[in-house]
Structure formats: C-alpha cells, structure tokens
Design an enzyme around this catalytic site. Structure first.
Site, short mmCIF file in Angstrom:
data_model
loop_
_atom_site.label_atom_id
_atom_site.label_comp_id
_atom_site.label_asym_id
_atom_site.label_seq_id
_atom_site.Cartn_x
_atom_site.Cartn_y
_atom_site.Cartn_z
N ASP A 181 0.82 -1.21 0.00
CA ASP A 181 0.00 0.00 0.00
C ASP A 181 0.86 1.26 0.00
OD1 ASP A 181 -2.36 -1.45 0.05
OD2 ASP A 181 -2.46 -1.47 2.24
N TYR B 241 6.80 -9.51 7.26
CA TYR B 241 6.73 -8.05 7.41
C TYR B 241 7.42 -7.65 8.71
CZ TYR B 241 3.28 -7.47 3.66
OH TYR B 241 2.65 -7.43 2.44
#
Length: 267
Positions: A51, A109
């Site tokens: 994103d 992540y």
C-alpha cells in the site's frame, strides 16, 4: 522467456505498488521502463501489492519478454533508468509456468516503532513514533497468541473481498530495539491491512487497554468493530518473500502448514 526480478524500494513517495489512475506507483515505474525497451506494453506480476507508504526490502515480480538480453544487462539497464527510491537487486530466468504471486508460499513483514519524548523528523516515513511507555513483554506474549492457523476476519480491513480469511502465521513477535521496538510477523499470506491492525491491537495491549487473554476471544468473534484501530503505513516493511517451500520449512520447521497459493484467490 519469463524473467524474475528482485527489487527493494522506499515507499514514502509511492501511492503503493499497483498501478493507479493518477499517481506514482512502483508498477508504473517498471512498466514505463519496460515499454520503452520493448516498444509495447509489458505487464508485470508482483508477489505482493504493498500500500501507499509501505517499504519493501525484498519484493519480486515477473514478466515475459522476447528480448535476448543477458541477465546482468537487465539489472544494469533498469537501475540506470530507475529513480533513487527503487533498486533492482537481482534478475534471473524462471520456468514459463512460474507465477510470482501464486508460487509465493510465505511473506515476512517488519513494523518499526521508535519511542521518544519528541518526534524525530529524520525518522519520518521510516518508523512510527509512539511517545507513550509500553509493556513490551506483555505485547510479545500477546503477539505469540496469533501464531498458528486462524480466521483473521476481525483483524483485517472490512474492505477485504476474499472469501476465505484463514491464514497461518509462523512467526509473530515483538523485538526490542535501541530506540523502541519492531513487530516481526511471517505468514502464509496476509489480508488487506492485516499487519497494521495487528500492530494497532498490540499497541493497545502495551498501553493496558487489552489483555493477552483477549486474543482468542477476538479471533473467535470475527468482528472488526472489536478491534477498531489500524496503525499507519509509516514504519511498515515487506521484508522477505518465500518462493521456495524448502526455505520456509528450514526457517520454521517441517511441521508447519504450507498454503499453496495456486489454490487460493488472494495475494
């Protein structure tokens, strides 16, 4: 011929990876470059669609080409043209049936937080600032509760469109750093905003607003309204992509559950 490209990028000045009608994206930069080389549009297929504002230490994409260019020249040609906030780390050929998205069996992540009395402008966009004192040990114990296979309906954006929200987490931990902490999470895949919702929840645990025992109840409830916060994109890094099952098994053991994405409909 199918080409696999490993890249890294600093996400501050991108609207995300995926092409947008108006705005700068990572996909746009590469497809523009490849169009100049091929004199036609070339579509790239990423392992993950990050994103706006999210960074990538390791990201992959593939594309098909008829150009007879040595691999070392691909890397040189791309890096010579790309802006300073993207870099191509490696370029290799792969089998024609390889798919960057569906052959991905895991992702890691890292979410970086710094804690101080005042905001540091030199950390802006790279780490999230939290001035409050947090109970990191409690946060870590809560983070461990997410390891395993669960339905994460209550921990993702309500805009998530995929039918199955079951994912497996192999790693979920809070690691103390010199100026704050990192949240590291590795899983079979992640739903829209899932990592940022997990981070926001763990911060609430650190502030004493949630208990470790709340985790199983919230997973069971599958109600996003019970976990209403989402951490900012600032500080979120796509750190590793697993394209090889054996590498995932080596890191997390032979007993883990592998999700083969060729049978799934989600990134």
């Amino acid at each position: 011929m199918r080409i696999l490209v490993e890249i890294a990028y600093q996400g501050n000045n991108f609207l995300g990876f995926q092409i947008q009608q108006n705005g700068r994206t990572v996909q746009q930069q590469f497809e523009k470059l490849l169009q100049r080389m091929h004199k036609r549009h070339v579509r790239i297929h990423p392992s993950s669609r990050t994103d706006r504002g999210v960074h990538a230490i390791q990201q992959y994409f593939h594309f098909d080409t008829e150009l007879n260019i040595p691999m070392s020249q691909w890397q040189y040609a791309m890096n010579r043209t790309l802006p300073d906030d993207i870099y191509v780390n490696n370029v290799v050929t792969v089998d024609d049936d390889f798919h960057c998205r569906y052959d991905c069996v895991g992702k890691r992540y890292r979410y970086k937080v710094y804690q101080a009395q005042h905001r540091d402008p030199f950390q802006s966009g790279l780490k999230t600032f939290i001035p409050e004192t947090l109970d990191l040990d409690k946060m870590n114990r809560a983070a461990q509760q997410f390891i395993g296979t669960h339905d994460f309906t209550g921990f993702c954006s309500q805009k998530t469109e995929v039918e199955s929200k079951v994912r497996t987490l192999y790693q979920s931990e809070i690691v103390k750093t010199d100026d704050g902490f990192d949240y590291i999470v590795t899983g079979s895949g992640f739903l829209y905003n899932m990592v940022r919702v997990l981070v926001a929840f763990l911060i609430e645990v650190g502030k004493g607003r949630h208990e470790i025992s709340d985790v199983p109840k919230l997973l069971e409830s599958k109600n996003r309204k019970n976990v209403p916060f989402t951490a900012t994109a600032e500080g979120l890094y796509l750190e590793k992509i697993y394209l090889d099952e054996n590498e995932l098994l080596k890191d997390f053991g032979n007993d883990i559950k592998i999700h083969r994405k060729k049978s799934l409909q989600n990134d």
